[in-house]
Design a protein around this motif. Sequence first.
Motif, PDB file in Angstrom:
ATOM      1  N   UNK A  30      99.840 -12.512 -63.001  1.00  9.42           N
ATOM      2  CA  UNK A  30      99.541 -11.339 -63.818  1.00  9.42           C
ATOM      3  C   UNK A  30     100.235 -11.469 -65.165  1.00  9.42           C
ATOM      4  N   UNK A  31      99.482 -11.392 -66.275  1.00  7.73           N
ATOM      5  CA  UNK A  31     100.133 -11.436 -67.591  1.00  7.73           C
ATOM      6  C   UNK A  31     101.178 -10.337 -67.713  1.00  7.73           C
ATOM      7  N   UNK A  32     102.280 -10.606 -68.385  1.00  7.52           N
ATOM      8  CA  UNK A  32     103.351  -9.615 -68.511  1.00  7.52           C
ATOM      9  C   UNK A  32     102.844  -8.305 -69.109  1.00  7.52           C
ATOM     10  N   UNK A  33     103.171  -7.199 -68.453  1.00  8.10           N
ATOM     11  CA  UNK A  33     102.790  -5.887 -68.942  1.00  8.10           C
ATOM     12  C   UNK A  33     101.534  -5.325 -68.318  1.00  8.10           C
ATOM     13  N   UNK A  34     100.738  -6.175 -67.665  1.00  6.62           N
ATOM     14  CA  UNK A  34      99.502  -5.690 -67.047  1.00  6.62           C
ATOM     15  C   UNK A  34      99.692  -5.315 -65.580  1.00  6.62           C
ATOM     16  N   UNK A  89      84.107   2.604 -94.612  1.00  2.78           N
ATOM     17  CA  UNK A  89      83.310   1.903 -93.599  1.00  2.78           C
ATOM     18  C   UNK A  89      83.150   2.689 -92.312  1.00  2.78           C
ATOM     19  N   UNK A  90      84.003   3.707 -92.109  1.00  8.82           N
ATOM     20  CA  UNK A  90      83.861   4.564 -90.950  1.00  8.82           C
ATOM     21  C   UNK A  90      83.820   3.805 -89.640  1.00  8.82           C
ATOM     22  N   UNK A  91      82.781   4.032 -88.827  1.00 11.00           N
ATOM     23  CA  UNK A  91      82.734   3.420 -87.497  1.00 11.00           C
ATOM     24  C   UNK A  91      82.446   1.922 -87.469  1.00 11.00           C
ATOM     25  N   UNK A  92      82.136   1.317 -88.617  1.00 11.33           N
ATOM     26  CA  UNK A  92      81.916  -0.140 -88.623  1.00 11.33           C
ATOM     27  C   UNK A  92      83.171  -0.888 -89.076  1.00 11.33           C
ATOM     28  N   UNK A  93      84.269  -0.171 -89.267  1.00 10.33           N
ATOM     29  CA  UNK A  93      85.483  -0.780 -89.802  1.00 10.33           C
ATOM     30  C   UNK A  93      86.094  -1.787 -88.826  1.00 10.33           C
ATOM     31  N   UNK A  94      86.861  -2.707 -89.387  1.00 15.55           N
ATOM     32  CA  UNK A  94      87.664  -3.580 -88.562  1.00 15.55           C
ATOM     33  C   UNK A  94      88.997  -2.918 -88.252  1.00 15.55           C
ATOM     34  N   UNK A  95      89.591  -3.279 -87.130  1.00 17.11           N
ATOM     35  CA  UNK A  95      90.884  -2.707 -86.770  1.00 17.11           C
ATOM     36  C   UNK A  95      91.578  -3.571 -85.729  1.00 17.11           C
ATOM     37  N   UNK A  96      92.868  -3.330 -85.584  1.00 13.53           N
ATOM     38  CA  UNK A  96      93.644  -3.818 -84.456  1.00 13.53           C
ATOM     39  C   UNK A  96      94.010  -2.614 -83.610  1.00 13.53           C
ATOM     40  N   UNK A  97      93.905  -2.741 -82.291  1.00 14.90           N
ATOM     41  CA  UNK A  97      94.379  -1.702 -81.386  1.00 14.90           C
ATOM     42  C   UNK A  97      95.543  -2.283 -80.596  1.00 14.90           C
ATOM     43  N   UNK A  98      96.706  -1.696 -80.773  1.00 14.16           N
ATOM     44  CA  UNK A  98      97.900  -2.140 -80.063  1.00 14.16           C
ATOM     45  C   UNK A  98      98.088  -1.253 -78.837  1.00 14.16           C
ATOM     46  N   UNK A 103     108.165   0.917 -72.647  1.00 13.84           N
ATOM     47  CA  UNK A 103     109.308   0.462 -73.441  1.00 13.84           C
ATOM     48  C   UNK A 103     108.940   0.251 -74.907  1.00 13.84           C
ATOM     49  N   UNK A 104     107.658   0.425 -75.234  1.00 12.34           N
ATOM     50  CA  UNK A 104     107.189   0.180 -76.594  1.00 12.34           C
ATOM     51  C   UNK A 104     106.765  -1.252 -76.844  1.00 12.34           C
ATOM     52  N   UNK A 105     106.795  -2.080 -75.820  1.00 13.13           N
ATOM     53  CA  UNK A 105     106.407  -3.483 -75.962  1.00 13.13           C
ATOM     54  C   UNK A 105     104.887  -3.614 -75.920  1.00 13.13           C
ATOM     55  N   UNK A 106     104.338  -4.347 -76.893  1.00  9.29           N
ATOM     56  CA  UNK A 106     102.895  -4.557 -76.909  1.00  9.29           C
ATOM     57  C   UNK A 106     102.490  -5.483 -75.767  1.00  9.29           C
ATOM     58  N   UNK A 107     101.547  -5.026 -74.940  1.00  7.08           N
ATOM     59  CA  UNK A 107     101.091  -5.821 -73.802  1.00  7.08           C
ATOM     60  C   UNK A 107      99.631  -6.242 -73.947  1.00  7.08           C
ATOM     61  N   UNK A 108      98.873  -5.521 -74.756  1.00  2.00           N
ATOM     62  CA  UNK A 108      97.468  -5.860 -75.015  1.00  2.00           C
ATOM     63  C   UNK A 108      97.214  -5.654 -76.504  1.00  2.00           C
ATOM     64  N   UNK A 138      99.440 -11.504 -73.516  1.00  2.62           N
ATOM     65  CA  UNK A 138      99.923 -10.830 -74.723  1.00  2.62           C
ATOM     66  C   UNK A 138      99.281 -11.419 -75.971  1.00  2.62           C
ATOM     67  N   UNK A 139      99.791 -11.043 -77.158  1.00  2.00           N
ATOM     68  CA  UNK A 139      99.246 -11.557 -78.412  1.00  2.00           C
ATOM     69  C   UNK A 139      99.227 -13.081 -78.405  1.00  2.00           C
ATOM     70  N   UNK A 140      98.070 -13.635 -78.792  1.00  5.33           N
ATOM     71  CA  UNK A 140      97.914 -15.083 -78.840  1.00  5.33           C
ATOM     72  C   UNK A 140      97.293 -15.678 -77.599  1.00  5.33           C
ATOM     73  N   UNK A 141      97.209 -14.891 -76.523  1.00  2.00           N
ATOM     74  CA  UNK A 141      96.615 -15.361 -75.271  1.00  2.00           C
ATOM     75  C   UNK A 141      95.325 -14.583 -75.021  1.00  2.00           C
TER      76      UNK A 141
END
Length: 254
Positions: A30-34, A89-98, A103-108, A138-141
């Motif tokens: 299991x990837x860390x955090x999942x 751009x509204x709903x067609x915008x690009x984004x990152x979802x963290x 603990x505040x650690x990004x897992x996805x 996590x990030x990069x995987x």
Amino acid sequence: MAYQNPDAPQTLPAGKGAEWMEMPQNIPNCPPGLEYLAMLDQVLIHQQVELFEAFTGIETKNKFVIKNSVGQQCFYAYEESDLCMRLCCGPVRGFLMHIVDNTGKEVIRITRPFQCCAGCCWCAGAECCSFRLQIEAPEGNVIGSIHQMGSCWRPWYEVKDASGESVFKIKGPCCICSGICCTCDFPFDVLPVMGSEEPVGRLTKQWSGLTKEAFTDATNFSLTFPKDLDVRMKAALLGATFLIDIMFFERKNQ
């Protein structure tokens, strides 16, 4: 040095009356955090109401509380995007979802690139005209991706694993017309790529109540899947929620 996102909340808010779910231990492969997802067959994704957006109509960065079926919070998700992108751009915008744990650690991390000419279901069979996003944990995987499929009318999506192999299809309803005049839920069925057409899961946009539907574009979703499904695919389906939300349910202020 670890990347410090300036958009990250200093404290992680819990939903009203909610407590954080205790993280399971010793989950193999299991990837860390999942680890949270390994024990669940349903998650609830509730977008937080932004008062500034409600009063001004100016699109702000989305934030979501992600809970289990009994209301315990297991993740918190927040959008990283540019103001000009949201306004123009509204709903067609690009984004990152963290997506972070307690603990505040990004897992996805979910990445949706900006595509100015994408979105039409008739043309989505061409990659340049198909909305898509990538899921990392996590990030990069890279663990999966979501791709809009070409169709005549109803929305279809393809869920792929890390190797690019199709695992699921998502079939949306024929008519999506949310708002105060339509109090029904909108189901998006998760189907196997081959074999039975019986759904193995469902992503449902739920009626949020008169006030929330009338004055905001904040949404509530329920996502169900088999408990023994690979956590990577559970995370990919969670990512599909954000793509469907921004494509169909963020248009009130546009």
